[in-house]
Design an enzyme around this catalytic site. Structure first.
Site, mmCIF file in Angstrom:
data_model
loop_
_atom_site.group_PDB
_atom_site.id
_atom_site.type_symbol
_atom_site.label_atom_id
_atom_site.label_comp_id
_atom_site.label_asym_id
_atom_site.label_seq_id
_atom_site.Cartn_x
_atom_site.Cartn_y
_atom_site.Cartn_z
ATOM 1 N N ASP A 245 -19.377 -9.850 -19.028
ATOM 2 C CA ASP A 245 -19.707 -9.671 -17.614
ATOM 3 C C ASP A 245 -21.219 -9.604 -17.382
ATOM 4 O OD1 ASP A 245 -16.965 -9.488 -17.399
ATOM 5 O OD2 ASP A 245 -16.960 -7.302 -17.353
ATOM 6 N N CYS B 160 5.531 -6.351 1.133
ATOM 7 C CA CYS B 160 5.942 -4.961 0.900
ATOM 8 C C CYS B 160 5.611 -4.103 2.120
ATOM 9 C CB CYS B 160 5.293 -4.426 -0.376
ATOM 10 S SG CYS B 160 6.037 -2.890 -0.975
ATOM 11 N N TYR B 161 4.613 -3.231 2.043
ATOM 12 C CA TYR B 161 4.236 -2.452 3.224
ATOM 13 C C TYR B 161 3.862 -3.374 4.380
ATOM 14 C CZ TYR B 161 1.520 0.470 6.383
ATOM 15 O OH TYR B 161 1.026 1.095 7.505
ATOM 16 N N HIS C 24 6.967 -8.238 -4.320
ATOM 17 C CA HIS C 24 5.575 -8.621 -4.589
ATOM 18 C C HIS C 24 5.513 -9.992 -5.262
ATOM 19 C CE1 HIS C 24 3.510 -4.790 -3.642
ATOM 20 N NE2 HIS C 24 4.684 -4.260 -3.924
ATOM 21 N N GLY D 122 0.816 -1.207 0.000
ATOM 22 C CA GLY D 122 0.000 0.000 0.000
ATOM 23 C C GLY D 122 0.846 1.252 0.000
ATOM 24 N N GLU E 132 2.842 -11.620 -5.919
ATOM 25 C CA GLU E 132 1.576 -11.753 -6.643
ATOM 26 C C GLU E 132 1.651 -11.324 -8.099
ATOM 27 O OE1 GLU E 132 1.250 -7.652 -4.624
ATOM 28 O OE2 GLU E 132 2.265 -9.571 -4.328
ATOM 29 N N LYS F 8 -11.883 -11.272 -14.331
ATOM 30 C CA LYS F 8 -12.331 -11.517 -15.698
ATOM 31 C C LYS F 8 -12.154 -12.970 -16.129
ATOM 32 C CE LYS F 8 -13.401 -8.725 -18.414
ATOM 33 N NZ LYS F 8 -14.725 -8.223 -18.838
#
Length: 590
Positions: A279, A113-114, A221, A74, A223, A446
């Site tokens: 969607d 990270c943060y 990170h 963040g 991810e 998605k």
């Protein structure tokens, strides 16, 4: 009909209350405002373990119900603040914090990270700003840890720096792991009980752990795709957590959500805002399976669609069985509402509100058309007239809102993400929505929606359809929106699409389109001076639409497309190709 806000609406966030899931098999991800917090959730789900994004202020008491906790990254800054509960220069820290009791719950915690910096800060370590920051690809050197199990390049060390290679590639052997960094602060003192398990050339504390308490922290990170073995690290954490693999978008998920929707709607009626995209179509199929004829799908022809798109949508949906599909021609209304508007956020807000007002109008129209008088026999066998006012009303509005829509509109579960742009069915909605919102896909991404669509039997051409913004071409025209400019953009985009398909490049690209900017330039056509507009072409490759890279379209094909556009589209004398990745740009221009 009662007017309610999104916040008050229990159906605006999935899963529905009917869908029960054991917290003991769920990993909680605390959202500290990173645009990619949701990617952590998604990566965990890809491994079959359910994860959900939560607000950072959630209490440790509630977190104790979960199998494990991840503290996200963040835009927070701890370097200017002293340890927990103290103040600096008379000011208390404004950085977001987790409940410090979370570290003593006995469940595994991973700080990213943060999240790493916060863990160190709250447990007595120190975080400082440094001159040498790390952004982008960074090679790190990792030690033995359950978190790094199975990673070939991990180095056996405790805290002795001699076990780290002093130079990258020392001895001719590739060393370390390539990761993605994004930090200016770093941990300079680790908390008591922790050991350092990773470092980089500029950061001596890249990873820490207290294995006994199952507390872990990494500065990079895992991810994002740029981190070489990021998924391995996330999978290792799920194994440390020990959560069961209960997440699967299959029959059980569908049946649970169908039951939840059916219970919520009851005998009411629902209106689906159908765009023709994957969607809204998948949302419509799911809700239709739950309530059948109680669902009405409405496609609003805004006049902001691509060439031939409205005709294609009508052909597709009118042919679908057992679907109440209607078309509202509102081109003039949208063009009038957008007249002279140039600011993109204002465009989105106007379009979002007009959509809702049109649906409200459709509700009133339905009610007026279906009001009828019905003869009812009284006890005396004397007929009298009783008015049935219940028919024709819509209580619910179905939308195909995805999690990525909510994040970019700063409506993540944690509510701490910065606003990138308002999506017309999220941040663009007016506050006085006269419907209860049903957004059954709001927790999905998605690729998950496409898989769900296939499971529901949605036609292949719709499941694989390219993403298209809700506000349509209005946000692909920079500046004022007019019918003339829409026609110009439609023609240019149709050429771009046609040539990519013919060349076989379209299937390699996740999204491509044209943009009409509000600038003009001098050109020469037919030996005469022109002062026309440019067209900007945009094409990206992306695994998730949250990070993207520009597509490497062959130069010869770009030249052909450019020649056709400048020759065939009136008023266009220049073509440019956008080679910006995301970040720093977004996929769309507005």
């Amino acid at each position: 009909m009662q007017t309610i806000s999104r916040k008050a609406n229990p159906l605006s966030i999935s899963p529905l209350e009917k869908v029960e899931r054991k917290k003991a098999d769920t990993i909680a991800v605390l959202d500290f405002g990173s645009q990619y917090s949701h990617l952590i959730v998604r990566r965990i789900r890809e491994l079959g373990v359910y994860a959900e994004l939560l607000a950072p202020e959630i209490s440790a008491e509630k977190l104790a119900e979960y199998a494990g906790v991840v503290l996200s990254g963040g835009p927070q800054n701890l370097s200017a603040h002293a340890p927990e509960q103290s103040s600096v220069r008379g000011k208390r820290s404004t950085a977001l914090k987790a409940d410090p009791k979370v570290y003593s719950l006995g469940i595994p915690v991973l700080g990213v990270c943060y999240g790493l910096q916060l863990m160190a800060h709250q447990l007595g370590g120190e975080v400082k700003a440094v001159d040498k920051r790390e952004y982008g690809p960074t090679r790190v050197f990792l030690g033995k840890s359950e978190l790094f199990r199975g990673m070939k390049t991990a180095h056996p060390f405790a805290s002795q720096t001699r076990h780290f290679p002093s130079k990258e590639g020392q001895g001719g052997e590739k060393k370390g792991e390539m990761t993605w960094m994004s930090h200016g602060d770093q941990v300079t003192k680790i908390p008591k009980g922790f050991t350092i398990t990773g470092k980089s050339g500029a950061c001596p504390v890249v990873a820490i752990e207290d294995a006994k308490r199952r507390l872990y922290g990494i500065q990079f990170h895992p991810e994002v795709k740029h981190t070489e073995h990021g998924m391995q690290i996330i999978e290792n954490f799920t194994k440390i957590v020990g959560a069961k693999k209960t997440w699967k978008l299959g029959k059980d998920w569908i049946e649970a959500h169908v039951a939840g929707i059916k219970e919520k709607v009851g005998s009411g009626r629902a209106l689906c805002a159908l765009s023709g995209g994957v969607d809204s179509t998948v949302a419509a199929y799911l809700v239709h399976r739950a309530i059948g004829k109680q669902l009405t799908c409405v496609y609003v022809d805004t006049g902001l669609m691509r060439e031939g798109e409205t005709e294609q949508i009508k052909k597709t949906f009118f042919s679908l069985p057992q679907l109440d599909f209607r078309v509202v021609d509102a081109e003039k209304e949208f063009l009038m509402a957008l007249e002279g508007v140039t600011e993109p956020e204002k465009k989105r807000k106007i379009i979002g509100e007009l959509f809702i007002r049109l649906f409200e109008r459709e509700t009133e129209k339905e009610y007026q058309e279906n009001r009828k008088t019905t003869p009812v026999l009284a006890d005396s066998d004397t007929p009298f007239i009783k008015e049935d006012k219940s028919r024709g009303t819509f209580d619910f509005l179905v939308q195909g809102t995805l999690y990525t829509d909510a994040v970019e509109s700063s409506m993540s579960v944690g509510g701490k993400a910065a606003v990138i742009k308002s999506h017309h069915n999220v941040g663009g909605l007016p506050k006085d929505v006269k419907f209860q919102l049903i957004e059954p896909l709001r927790e999905l991404y998605k690729d998950e929606v496409r898989r769900l669509g296939k499971a529901l039997g949605v036609p292949e051409e719709i499941v694989n359809r390219q993403p298209f913004p809700g506000p349509g071409l209005a946000v692909r025209i920079i500046g004022a929106v007019t019918k003339e400019r829409l026609d110009t953009l439609r023609s240019a985009e149709a050429i771009f699409h046609e040539e990519l398909v013919v060349a076989g490049e379209a299937k390699k690209i996740q999204q491509y389109f044209a943009v009409l900017p509000d600038i003009r330039s001098v050109g020469v056509q037919g030996d005469a001076r022109t002062y026309g507009h440019p067209i900007i072409l945009r094409a990206v490759t992306t695994p998730d639409l949250m990070t993207a890279d520009w597509a490497r379209i062959p130069y010869e094909l770009l030249a052909k497309i450019s020649a056709r556009i400048t020759n065939e589209v009136a008023g266009i004398n220049r073509v440019a190709y956008d080679i910006t990745s995301k970040p720093p740009g977004t996929v769309e221009w507005e």
